[in-house]
Design an enzyme around this catalytic site. Sequence first.
Site, short mmCIF file in Angstrom:
data_model
loop_
_atom_site.label_atom_id
_atom_site.label_comp_id
_atom_site.label_asym_id
_atom_site.label_seq_id
_atom_site.Cartn_x
_atom_site.Cartn_y
_atom_site.Cartn_z
N ARG A 1 0.82 -1.23 0.00
CA ARG A 1 0.00 0.00 0.00
C ARG A 1 0.85 1.27 0.00
NH1 ARG A 1 -5.15 -0.55 3.95
NH2 ARG A 1 -3.55 -0.33 5.55
N LEU B 1 4.16 3.82 -1.36
CA LEU B 1 4.58 4.40 -2.63
C LEU B 1 5.24 3.36 -3.52
CD1 LEU B 1 5.36 6.83 -4.49
CD2 LEU B 1 7.40 7.08 -3.08
N TYR C 1 19.24 4.94 9.00
CA TYR C 1 18.46 4.31 7.92
C TYR C 1 19.41 3.68 6.91
CZ TYR C 1 15.24 3.86 3.95
OH TYR C 1 14.50 3.37 2.91
N HIS D 1 9.19 13.07 2.38
CA HIS D 1 10.39 13.47 1.68
C HIS D 1 10.17 14.83 1.01
CE1 HIS D 1 11.29 9.05 1.88
NE2 HIS D 1 12.47 9.55 2.19
#
Length: 362
Positions: A14, A16, A138, A181
């Site tokens: 679900r 991007l 990350y 972002h």
Amino acid sequence: MMKKDAKIFVAGHRGLVGSAILNNLKKKGYTNFVLRTHEELDLCNQAAVTEFFDQEKPEYVFLAAAHVGGIVANSLYRADFIYRNLEIQNNVIYNSFRTGVKKLLFLGSTCIYPGNAPQPMKEDCLLTSELEYTNEPYALAKIAGLKMCESFNLQYNTNYIAVMPTNLYGPNDNFNLERSHVLPALIRKAHLGKQLMAGNWDEIRKDFNTAPVEGIDGNASQEAILEKLNKYGITQSTNGKVNVEIWGTGAPLREFLWSEDMADACVFIMENVDFADLKGNSKEVRNCHINIGTGKELSIKELAYLVAEKVGFEGNIVFNADKPDGTMRKLTDPSKLHSLGWKHKVELEDGIAMIYDWYRNK
């Protein structure tokens, strides 16, 4: 080659990335999907992921699920970004191995490369110097996932491929002002600034109802909504002119890829590329991942004015140089992917218009 009725698990379907991959697979005639929402399956829960793989036994896995965010989120939630992503990757990749998944695609990010990497960035500049500080947790998680795929391939002869897309944008993007972002954040800020300048409170309330900001939705008072707009850099002066503030100087250069192009590249790789094609003949096998990008870049300042033009925002764009810029430049070298037979189709100017239409109509 994947058969059209092969059982495919798209993790994060679900989001991007995952939604674009799922749509691309459907368009190409694949029919047998096993899908779970986050509420149905928490990929951070080892026992739940183990049970899922035992029951479903997918043949192919697209690991598009991740805990993601922009420079603000990366700065604030460093522990979340490394811990949650490591959990997701470890659980999905290990259980794919344990249950005999034929092929897996792991999606990372070009933030894995050093902050001062040579530009454009080839795959072999990985781990050659320090990471950029704001997204280090990350990036480390994604490097671990890449190396996990590589290591399982070398030890157990699996066929797990890691791809590193550049900055993505497209349908189902995250427009949360705190966590999004740069491109979706700019689009939403420009849209809200445009409506504020026009005094169009129905549109502002509609926007807040679609995506509340820190618990404030479109039913809140005008004062409460204005407070949140101001907090995220959307302010109106006494003469009615609206300012949209952007973190940093606007000087950093960025590359952007339409998410549906990225999905097409991912499916192309799953259909046509194996680990054996990537590892070479060296004793030390490294950097078998594949960059997915356009090889084109522009500055954040140029991007901001391009977004303003496409959205129709006629206020002021203000750059806050007291806030961090992040990495000054991170342009991918997509020549490995080009040599394998794939290139992007959607250029940025067209893509921004497309994603703004999607945002307004969603």
